[in-house]
Design a protein around this motif. Structure first.
Motif, PDB file in Angstrom:
ATOM      1  N   ILE A 145     -30.844   9.836  83.389  1.00  0.00           N
ATOM      2  CA  ILE A 145     -31.655  10.889  82.942  1.00  0.00           C
ATOM      3  C   ILE A 145     -30.791  11.911  83.542  1.00  0.00           C
ATOM      4  O   ILE A 145     -30.211  12.077  84.837  1.00  0.00           O
ATOM      5  N   SER A 146     -31.234  13.301  83.164  1.00  0.00           N
ATOM      6  CA  SER A 146     -30.093  14.485  83.654  1.00  0.00           C
ATOM      7  C   SER A 146     -31.009  15.438  84.512  1.00  0.00           C
ATOM      8  O   SER A 146     -31.816  15.454  83.115  1.00  0.00           O
ATOM      9  N   LEU A 147     -31.577  15.869  84.721  1.00  0.00           N
ATOM     10  CA  LEU A 147     -32.329  17.369  85.433  1.00  0.00           C
ATOM     11  C   LEU A 147     -31.578  18.025  85.979  1.00  0.00           C
ATOM     12  O   LEU A 147     -30.872  17.890  87.083  1.00  0.00           O
ATOM     13  N   GLY A 148     -31.396  19.015  85.899  1.00  0.00           N
ATOM     14  CA  GLY A 148     -31.374  20.290  86.967  1.00  0.00           C
ATOM     15  C   GLY A 148     -29.222  19.462  86.608  1.00  0.00           C
ATOM     16  O   GLY A 148     -28.934  19.677  85.688  1.00  0.00           O
ATOM     17  N   ARG A 149     -29.186  19.695  87.781  1.00  0.00           N
ATOM     18  CA  ARG A 149     -27.571  19.351  87.911  1.00  0.00           C
ATOM     19  C   ARG A 149     -26.996  18.007  88.352  1.00  0.00           C
ATOM     20  O   ARG A 149     -26.328  17.577  89.127  1.00  0.00           O
ATOM     21  N   SER A 150     -28.803  17.227  88.388  1.00  0.00           N
ATOM     22  CA  SER A 150     -28.183  15.849  89.349  1.00  0.00           C
ATOM     23  C   SER A 150     -28.158  15.122  87.985  1.00  0.00           C
ATOM     24  O   SER A 150     -29.204  15.782  86.783  1.00  0.00           O
ATOM     25  N   VAL A 189     -16.251  12.824  81.576  1.00  0.00           N
ATOM     26  CA  VAL A 189     -18.077  12.533  81.041  1.00  0.00           C
ATOM     27  C   VAL A 189     -18.770  12.959  82.014  1.00  0.00           C
ATOM     28  O   VAL A 189     -19.271  13.799  81.324  1.00  0.00           O
ATOM     29  N   ILE A 190     -18.495  12.783  82.977  1.00  0.00           N
ATOM     30  CA  ILE A 190     -19.516  13.028  83.886  1.00  0.00           C
ATOM     31  C   ILE A 190     -19.682  14.893  84.679  1.00  0.00           C
ATOM     32  O   ILE A 190     -20.382  15.112  85.449  1.00  0.00           O
ATOM     33  N   GLU A 191     -18.498  15.492  84.304  1.00  0.00           N
ATOM     34  CA  GLU A 191     -17.988  16.956  84.085  1.00  0.00           C
ATOM     35  C   GLU A 191     -19.696  17.608  83.616  1.00  0.00           C
ATOM     36  O   GLU A 191     -19.831  19.212  84.399  1.00  0.00           O
ATOM     37  N   ASP A 192     -19.857  17.345  82.525  1.00  0.00           N
ATOM     38  CA  ASP A 192     -21.834  17.854  82.263  1.00  0.00           C
ATOM     39  C   ASP A 192     -22.320  16.705  82.259  1.00  0.00           C
ATOM     40  O   ASP A 192     -22.745  16.302  80.998  1.00  0.00           O
ATOM     41  N   VAL A 193     -23.473  17.081  83.020  1.00  0.00           N
ATOM     42  CA  VAL A 193     -23.885  15.750  83.390  1.00  0.00           C
ATOM     43  C   VAL A 193     -25.171  15.576  82.033  1.00  0.00           C
ATOM     44  O   VAL A 193     -26.092  14.762  81.707  1.00  0.00           O
ATOM     45  N   SER A 194     -25.837  16.911  81.603  1.00  0.00           N
ATOM     46  CA  SER A 194     -26.634  17.060  80.801  1.00  0.00           C
ATOM     47  C   SER A 194     -25.694  15.906  79.212  1.00  0.00           C
ATOM     48  O   SER A 194     -26.733  15.459  78.224  1.00  0.00           O
ATOM     49  N   ALA A 195     -24.982  16.258  79.050  1.00  0.00           N
ATOM     50  CA  ALA A 195     -24.093  15.419  77.604  1.00  0.00           C
ATOM     51  C   ALA A 195     -23.873  13.770  77.907  1.00  0.00           C
ATOM     52  O   ALA A 195     -23.456  13.029  77.080  1.00  0.00           O
ATOM     53  N   VAL A 196     -24.086  13.114  79.419  1.00  0.00           N
ATOM     54  CA  VAL A 196     -23.616  12.271  79.728  1.00  0.00           C
ATOM     55  C   VAL A 196     -24.637  11.017  78.779  1.00  0.00           C
ATOM     56  O   VAL A 196     -26.515  11.176  79.135  1.00  0.00           O
ATOM     57  N   LEU A 240     -35.784  16.292  95.274  1.00  0.00           N
ATOM     58  CA  LEU A 240     -34.685  15.938  95.496  1.00  0.00           C
ATOM     59  C   LEU A 240     -33.845  17.519  95.582  1.00  0.00           C
ATOM     60  O   LEU A 240     -34.585  19.177  95.407  1.00  0.00           O
ATOM     61  N   ASN A 241     -32.329  17.729  95.780  1.00  0.00           N
ATOM     62  CA  ASN A 241     -31.832  19.283  96.939  1.00  0.00           C
ATOM     63  C   ASN A 241     -31.002  20.210  95.606  1.00  0.00           C
ATOM     64  O   ASN A 241     -29.657  19.927  95.173  1.00  0.00           O
ATOM     65  N   ASP A 242     -32.329  19.919  94.385  1.00  0.00           N
ATOM     66  CA  ASP A 242     -31.708  20.549  93.302  1.00  0.00           C
ATOM     67  C   ASP A 242     -32.194  22.239  92.801  1.00  0.00           C
ATOM     68  O   ASP A 242     -33.172  22.052  92.380  1.00  0.00           O
ATOM     69  N   GLU A 243     -31.419  23.686  93.244  1.00  0.00           N
ATOM     70  CA  GLU A 243     -32.379  24.361  92.337  1.00  0.00           C
ATOM     71  C   GLU A 243     -32.816  24.710  90.928  1.00  0.00           C
ATOM     72  O   GLU A 243     -33.743  25.461  90.314  1.00  0.00           O
ATOM     73  N   ARG A 244     -31.977  23.945  90.509  1.00  0.00           N
ATOM     74  CA  ARG A 244     -32.461  24.272  88.884  1.00  0.00           C
ATOM     75  C   ARG A 244     -33.590  22.813  88.698  1.00  0.00           C
ATOM     76  O   ARG A 244     -33.459  23.349  87.073  1.00  0.00           O
ATOM     77  N   ILE A 245     -34.281  22.315  89.605  1.00  0.00           N
ATOM     78  CA  ILE A 245     -35.005  21.458  89.428  1.00  0.00           C
ATOM     79  C   ILE A 245     -36.129  22.416  89.334  1.00  0.00           C
ATOM     80  O   ILE A 245     -36.470  22.570  90.840  1.00  0.00           O
ATOM     81  N   SER A 246     -36.998  21.708  88.541  1.00  0.00           N
ATOM     82  CA  SER A 246     -38.819  22.629  89.157  1.00  0.00           C
ATOM     83  C   SER A 246     -39.596  21.763  89.872  1.00  0.00           C
ATOM     84  O   SER A 246     -38.597  20.379  90.440  1.00  0.00           O
ATOM     85  N   ARG A 247     -40.778  22.290  90.176  1.00  0.00           N
ATOM     86  CA  ARG A 247     -41.526  21.512  91.096  1.00  0.00           C
ATOM     87  C   ARG A 247     -41.176  20.004  91.269  1.00  0.00           C
ATOM     88  O   ARG A 247     -41.197  19.591  92.519  1.00  0.00           O
ATOM     89  N   TYR A 248     -42.559  20.459  90.010  1.00  0.00           N
ATOM     90  CA  TYR A 248     -42.763  19.131  89.786  1.00  0.00           C
ATOM     91  C   TYR A 248     -41.780  18.900  88.452  1.00  0.00           C
ATOM     92  O   TYR A 248     -42.223  19.195  87.305  1.00  0.00           O
ATOM     93  N   HIS A 249     -41.192  18.169  87.787  1.00  0.00           N
ATOM     94  CA  HIS A 249     -39.792  17.962  86.747  1.00  0.00           C
ATOM     95  C   HIS A 249     -40.631  17.234  86.105  1.00  0.00           C
ATOM     96  O   HIS A 249     -40.232  17.376  84.819  1.00  0.00           O
ATOM     97  N   LEU A 250     -40.864  15.230  86.486  1.00  0.00           N
ATOM     98  CA  LEU A 250     -41.129  14.758  85.487  1.00  0.00           C
ATOM     99  C   LEU A 250     -41.717  13.902  86.052  1.00  0.00           C
ATOM    100  O   LEU A 250     -41.433  13.782  87.169  1.00  0.00           O
ATOM    101  N   GLY A 276     -24.639  15.482  91.823  1.00  0.00           N
ATOM    102  CA  GLY A 276     -25.812  16.268  92.666  1.00  0.00           C
ATOM    103  C   GLY A 276     -25.735  16.205  93.719  1.00  0.00           C
ATOM    104  O   GLY A 276     -24.768  16.131  94.105  1.00  0.00           O
ATOM    105  N   ALA A 277     -26.408  17.103  94.604  1.00  0.00           N
ATOM    106  CA  ALA A 277     -26.051  17.448  95.306  1.00  0.00           C
ATOM    107  C   ALA A 277     -26.506  16.015  96.644  1.00  0.00           C
ATOM    108  O   ALA A 277     -26.471  16.318  97.747  1.00  0.00           O
ATOM    109  N   ASP A 278     -27.583  15.228  95.547  1.00  0.00           N
ATOM    110  CA  ASP A 278     -28.017  13.650  96.485  1.00  0.00           C
ATOM    111  C   ASP A 278     -27.674  12.753  95.491  1.00  0.00           C
ATOM    112  O   ASP A 278     -27.682  11.414  96.588  1.00  0.00           O
ATOM    113  N   ARG A 279     -26.140  13.136  95.657  1.00  0.00           N
ATOM    114  CA  ARG A 279     -25.387  11.779  95.349  1.00  0.00           C
ATOM    115  C   ARG A 279     -25.221  10.724  96.201  1.00  0.00           C
ATOM    116  O   ARG A 279     -24.640  11.683  96.924  1.00  0.00           O
ATOM    117  N   GLY A 280     -24.985   9.297  95.732  1.00  0.00           N
ATOM    118  CA  GLY A 280     -24.932   8.639  96.557  1.00  0.00           C
ATOM    119  C   GLY A 280     -26.553   7.761  96.707  1.00  0.00           C
ATOM    120  O   GLY A 280     -26.681   6.525  97.089  1.00  0.00           O
TER     121      GLY A 280
END
Length: 242
Positions: free
Chosen positions: A103-108, A154-161, A55-65, A29-33
């Motif tokens: 844990i996968s959320l958005g693209r992170s 496998v990292i290409e699809d973070v939601s499946a890791v 996290l800097n990820d537009e697919r993550i909700s304002r308060y996600h988890l 994701g954008a915050d990788r590392g």
């Protein structure tokens, strides 16, 4: 009350109210590392300021988890996010997470646990292998390293890791249940077992066929069970007001 008894109860209270910490590493994701070391729980994650982790990820909700401690375990709860939360590739509303889980959320993609914490879990898993525990531990460490350094496709699809440390078989039963909670859980499991038993007893396998046939009533019963379990999972996972 005897002095020893008072000390014993004080020690128990200390364990129950001891601060729990969690370490999270951003693998994708954008915050990788980024590494968030030993954050005191509860921890919230989202894209809004005011979260423990922003996290800097537009697919993550304002308060996600939310991650919180309960009975020496870390529980993740999806806060009714738009795109959902996955743990080891599975959609979750509420789930216990352990060192080495993904844990996968958005693209992170987040890895739970520090290097030493994950290594302790690997050692515990390897100790259960009666034949080649050292070899098993080495394989687990290599697989974790490949994922953590993104050397696996496998990292290409973070939601499946999925974590390489997942144990086989069903999850353990909840601990420290009250008698009423144990009875309620037994009722639920008996209901599930009854639906599956009726379906299995009514199944028909034709000679030479590779498929099993179910009559409509049993099929409908299994669909109804699936819907009821999905509803229960959503109800259990609803964020509490505290």
């Amino acid at each position: 009350m005897a002095r020893g008894e008072r000390r014993g109860k004080a020690a128990i209270r200390g364990r129950l109210f001891a601060m729990a910490y969690i370490t999270l590493r951003v693998l994708h994701g954008a915050d990788r590392g980024r590494v968030f070391s030993r954050l005191p729980t509860p921890v919230t994650i989202g894209r809004e300021e005011g979260n423990s982790i922003q996290l800097n990820d537009e697919r993550i909700s304002r308060y996600h988890l939310k991650l919180q401690a309960d009975n020496d375990k870390i529980v993740v709860t999806d806060l009714e996010s738009t795109n959902g939360t996955k743990v080891n590739g599975e959609d979750v509303q509420v789930r216990i997470v352990r060192d080495g889980d993904m844990i996968s959320l958005g693209r992170s993609l987040l890895l739970v646990g520090s290097h030493s914490e994950i290594d302790r879990r690997i050692a515990a898993l390897a100790a259960r292998q009666p034949a080649d525990g050292d070899g098993h531990a080495r394989q687990l460490r290599e697989r974790m390293q490949r994922i953590a350094t993104q050397q696996s496709d496998v990292i290409e699809d973070v939601s499946a890791v999925r974590s390489p440390l997942l144990p086989g078989g069903p999850p353990p039963l909840p601990e420290r249940l009250s008698p009423a909670q144990s009875a309620e859980l037994s009722e639920l499991l008996e209901y599930v077992q009854g639906v599956l038993r009726d379906a299995a007893e009514g199944a028909v396998m034709r000679p030479g066929a590779e498929k099993v046939e179910l009559d409509f009533a049993n099929w409908q019963g299994m669909l109804d069970l699936q819907a009821r379990l999905a509803e229960l999972l959503r109800t259990i996972g609803e964020p509490s007001s505290d």
